[in-house]
Structures are given as structure tokens and as C-alpha cells.
Design an enzyme around this catalytic site. Structure first.
Site, short mmCIF file in Angstrom:
data_model
loop_
_atom_site.label_atom_id
_atom_site.label_comp_id
_atom_site.label_asym_id
_atom_site.label_seq_id
_atom_site.Cartn_x
_atom_site.Cartn_y
_atom_site.Cartn_z
N GLU A 125 6.89 -11.65 78.17
CA GLU A 125 8.15 -12.27 78.02
C GLU A 125 9.02 -11.38 76.91
OE1 GLU A 125 11.75 -14.28 76.94
OE2 GLU A 125 10.33 -14.03 75.57
N ASP A 151 2.71 -14.09 74.47
CA ASP A 151 3.04 -12.64 73.68
C ASP A 151 4.28 -13.02 72.43
OD1 ASP A 151 4.69 -13.31 75.86
OD2 ASP A 151 5.62 -11.34 75.47
ZN LIG Z 1 10.17 -16.79 73.92
#
Ligand SMILES: [Zn+2]
Length: 475
Positions: free
Chosen positions: A146, A83
Site C-alpha cells: 500500500e 507494509d
Molecule cells: Zn495505510
């Protein structure tokens, strides 16, 4: 040599494809098997498809995470994420149309973390293809959340055992082995203490409202307070006097701001400080604390005064928590830091202060909270809500640290100094995981910025380091 060049060309071609996937979290396209939306799911699938084509065991864990693995026995993990943060404005070339200029590839995710993820995957495949005997199982773990809530690794931990050792190529070289923990208390005035102390002098001013900061982990760069002269306090000349005192104060502090007259005997004071990350509060100038510093010199009474006093006499420039009685430090992560991130006072809702405290990795958080509780209680405050997250610390002599140090030094000829951070790296989600690259010392860190880029030669150098690291950890 020819073969290395061909490998590099294949890597760059794949990297361009991978970076072209807009993998910003998009809940409007979320659904079964794609909890963070279509783009993130596609990026995860892209990596898993590579693994499958290359003949590895792969698994998609409900779209939250995935893994690619080979070998048998104890596990060694490489942890990456696919992501990316939103692109933002002002890019030279479109953020999801990767463009190579001067040996750099520009795209959102080039350095955080899709570029390093692909480099680490190529390294992972090189180790398998080398045919060198290994005694452990190597698992390449792909996270998808994340940049937001880390729900990916939370779900991973529910479905799979968390690996003992490994590394995450999602920060800087050489090695980050320690991370501070965080304590996020919300302080409120304790009603039981209200009115306990009598005021030294009658209030001349009343605090109508006070506002500074929007996020606990940022130093507020703007503050605003509305005050009014008490009915019996005096005449208009006091209002004018305060305006000129304030201008003097701003000049002395070297900051900008202004005082505006409101209807009747009211004033709105504004102040501009300087923002900084909450993990380094001394790098900024806290607009809220500075404004409180000025106001606390004026005769306020009751809760108004207690609010301003906490800000001015305790929190102001107390970057390391000495006045709060919680100062401490350790060798691995340094000093505890305190950021006063959100400071609010409203006549109907009362006063609240959000602190973001980062405590050393080896310090006990409960003891720290206990001392904080005592300190604020003595000032008539209480901890109303509390959110904590633990630190992370892999000892200097842990085999994982020693191995990666050796690899880094052999590959680069540079000292593999151990680093710590006040923030949190993805490696924290592994038991004894460390952050390992990919940004080399002295290189510009462009993660989360416009025109994010990775130097292709640096990714290739990181790939070689990762290949040796995987081999050494798994042999
Ligand atoms: Zn990162």
C-alpha cells in the site's frame, strides 16, 4: 468483564509481536513468494498463521496479498495492509521495539496500518466466534504494497474477483466515501508555436536555467533561477538595480531568498517558499511561481518569456484552475485543485511544467483534459505526457454507507458525517469500499511520522465498531 480484560491483554501481546516485524519494503531481499522483501513477507505470514491457528480458510497469493475467510455466499471484505513506511530518524524508542507509554503503543505501523489490521482481525474472529447466523462470506484481505505502488491489489485483481462491498480501516473515522481523481500532465512549450508571437520589446535578460520542485504532489518550497544580462542591453548598473528590486520584492512578499552575482553579468536568484501537500496547494507558498512572478516583470524574450508568463500570469495562485479553464466542483469532494509541482527550464532541454490536478469524483476526466489542452494550446504549450487515475465515489445512500453510519453512531454516540479526501485511500481498490477509521475525530494523526503511535483504548473501541460492522454487513 474479566474476559474482556483477558482479550485485551492477548491483543496487546500479539500487537507487540506483530509490530516488532520490520515490514518496510526491501527489494534487496525480494524473491519468489516475497516480491517486496523478507520483512513484508514475514508480516503477511504472521497474519495468515493467526488465521490458520484460529481455524479459518487462508491463502497466500504469491506473497502479493493474502486472505482469511469464513462463511458462504456473497462477499464482504475488510481490507488492511501490513507494509509500513521507513522509520526515519529521531524516535524516542526504537521503531520496531514496540513501547507502551501512557496507554499508547509506539512503533512504526502502530496506526498505519498494523494496529488497525490486528484490531480488525480480532473483530473478524469475534463475529465468527459469536456463532450468530450470517448470510454472506467475510473475507479479510491483507495487502503488502500500500505504501509504494499498490501492486499487491493489482495482482490480487488478477487472481481473485474484486469484492463489491467492504471497508478499509486505514484512514479516519467516521467514513470516507469519496475521493478525488488525479490528472498529472507534463506541459512543454509547443515548438510549432515558437516565435509565432513577436516580442514587444528586445530582451534585456536571458534565462539560463530555472528549477523548482522535485515531486508533482508537493508544493515546491525552493526555487532557483540563473539569468544573465544580454550583451547589448546595458551596463552593470542594471544588474545592481535588479538585485535591489529583488530584495524589495522578497520583503513585500514576506519570504526569504537572495540574489548572488556570478561572473560577468550573471545573477542567481533563490527563493524559499513553503511546502505543502499537493492536494492542498493553497496551504503552501509555491517558491517557483513566486520567483517567476518577479522575473516576469523584467524584459525577457522568446521562450524565456513564454515560460515565465505561464507561471506568473496563469499558474500563480490559480489553486482551483480558473485561469486554466478547468475549475469545477461537486458536492461530494469539493473543488478541483491545481498544484504546479515541478517547474524546470534548461537552455538545452527547454521548459517543462508538471502539474498535479485533483478533480472532483463525479466529474468526467476526459472533458477536463480536453479543456486543459485547449487552454494551454492558446498559450503556446502542449500536453506532452499524461497520467490519470480515477476518483472513487460510493453514493451516500449505498447500503454499505448506511450500515456503517448506523454502526458508528450506535457505538460512539457521535454523528457519522461522511467525509471526502483529495488523496487516495486503500478503500478505492474495492468496488464500493469506504475507508472506515481508525483515527477518531480530534485525535492526532501520526501515520508516517516519527514516534507513530496508537492509543490502545482507541484500537479496542475500533475493534468493537469493526465487529458490529462486519456482522451488520454480513448478516
Ligand atoms: Zn495505510
Amino acid at each position: 468483564m474479566e474476559q474482556a480484560k483477558r482479550q485485551q491483554a492477548v491483543f496487546v501481546a500479539k500487537l507487540k509481536e506483530f509490530l516488532a516485524i520490520d515490514s518496510v519494503e526491501d527489494m534487496s531481499t525480494a524473491g519468489e513468494g516475497k516480491p517486496f522483501g523478507q520483512g513484508v513477507a514475514e508480516a503477511l505470514e504472521y497474519m495468515l498463521a493467526l488465521g490458520e491457528q484460529d481455524g479459518f480458510r487462508t491463502r497466500n497469493l504469491e506473497g502479493y496479498a493474502g486472505y482469511i475467510e469464513f462463511g458462504q455466499g456473497e462477499e464482504v471484505a475488510v481490507l488492511v495492509h501490513v507494509d509500513v513506511v521507513p522509520a526515519g530518524e529521531g524516535w524516542t524508542t526504537p521503531p520496531f521495539s514496540p513501547d507502551i507509554r501512557d496507554g499508547k503503543i509506539f512503533a512504526r505501523g502502530a496506526i498505519d496500518d498494523k494496529g488497525p489490521a490486528l484490531a480488525a482481525y480480532f473483530a473478524f474472529r469475534m463475529v465468527r466466534d459469536s456463532g450468530l447466523p450470517l448470510s454472506k462470506r467475510v473475507r479479510f484481505i491483507i495487502g503488502t504494497d500500500e505504501e509504494s505502488g499498490w501492486l499487491c491489489m493489482k495482482r490480487y485483481a488478477e487472481l481473485e474477483p474484486i469484492p463489491e462491498i467492504g471497508f478499509s480501516p486505514d484512514a479516519s473515522f467516521p467514513i470516507i466515501h469519496a475521493e478525488k481523481g488525479q490528472i498529472n500532465p507534463l506541459l512543454r512549450l509547443d515548438e510549432r508555436a515558437a516565435g509565432a508571437k513577436c516580442d514587444p520589446a528586445p530582451a534585456r535578460w536571458l534565462l539560463r536555467s530555472f528549477q523548482a520542485g522535485e515531486r508533482g504532489n508537493m508544493v515546491p518550497d525552493r526555487a532557483e533561477a540563473a539569468i544573465v544580462l544580454a550583451a547589448e542591453a546595458g551596463d552593470d548598473s542594471l544588474v545592481e538595480g535588479l538585485v535591489s528590486d529583488y530584495q524589495e520584492f522578497l520583503a513585500r512578499q514576506g519570504v526569504s531568498g537572495r540574489a548572488e552575482r556570478q561572473d560577468g553579468r550573471g545573477l542567481v536568484l533563490r527563493l524559499d517558499g513553503q511546502a505543502a501537500h499537493g492536494m492542498e496547494p493553497c496551504e503552501g507558498r509555491n517558491a517557483g511561481l513566486l520567483l517567476a512572478r518577479f522575473l516576469a516583470g523584467q524584459p525577457f524574450g522568446g521562450d524565456d518569456r513564454r515560460f515565465l508568463e505561464l507561471l506568473s500570469a496563469v499558474l500563480y495562485e490559480d489553486y482551483f484552475g480558473a485561469k486554466l479553464g478547468i475549475a469545477c466542483e461537486d458536492e461530494a469532494t469539493g473543488k478541483l485543485t491545481v498544484n504546479a509541482g515541478i517547474l524546470t527550464y534548461k537552455q538545452d532541454e527547454g521548459a517543462s511544467v508538471h502539474l498535479n490536478i485533483r478533480y472532483p469524483a463525479t466529474v468526467n476526466a476526459d472533458e477536463c483534459v480536453q479543456r486543459l489542452r485547449q487552454a494551454v494550446a492558446s498559450l503556446g504549450w502542449k500536453i506532452d505526457r499524461l497520467r490519470t487515475s480515477s476518483g472513487h465515489y460510493v453514493p451516500k445512500d449505498h447500503p454499505c454507507v448506511l450500515t456503517l453510519q448506523k454502526v458508528y453512531e450506535e457505538q460512539t454516540g457521535l454523528p457519522a458525517t461522511l467525509l471526502s479526501t483529495g488523496g487516495a485511500t486503500y478503500a478505492k481498490t474495492l468496488k464500493a469500499g469506504v475507508a472506515f477509521g481508525p483515527v477518531f475525530p480530534g485525535k492526532e494523526a501520526t501515520a508516517h511520522m516519527k514516534d507513530e503511535y496508537a492509543e490502545i483504548n482507541d484500537l479496542i473501541a475500533a475493534m468493537a465498531i469493526y465487529a458490529q460492522a462486519i456482522y451488520e454487513l454480513a448478516k
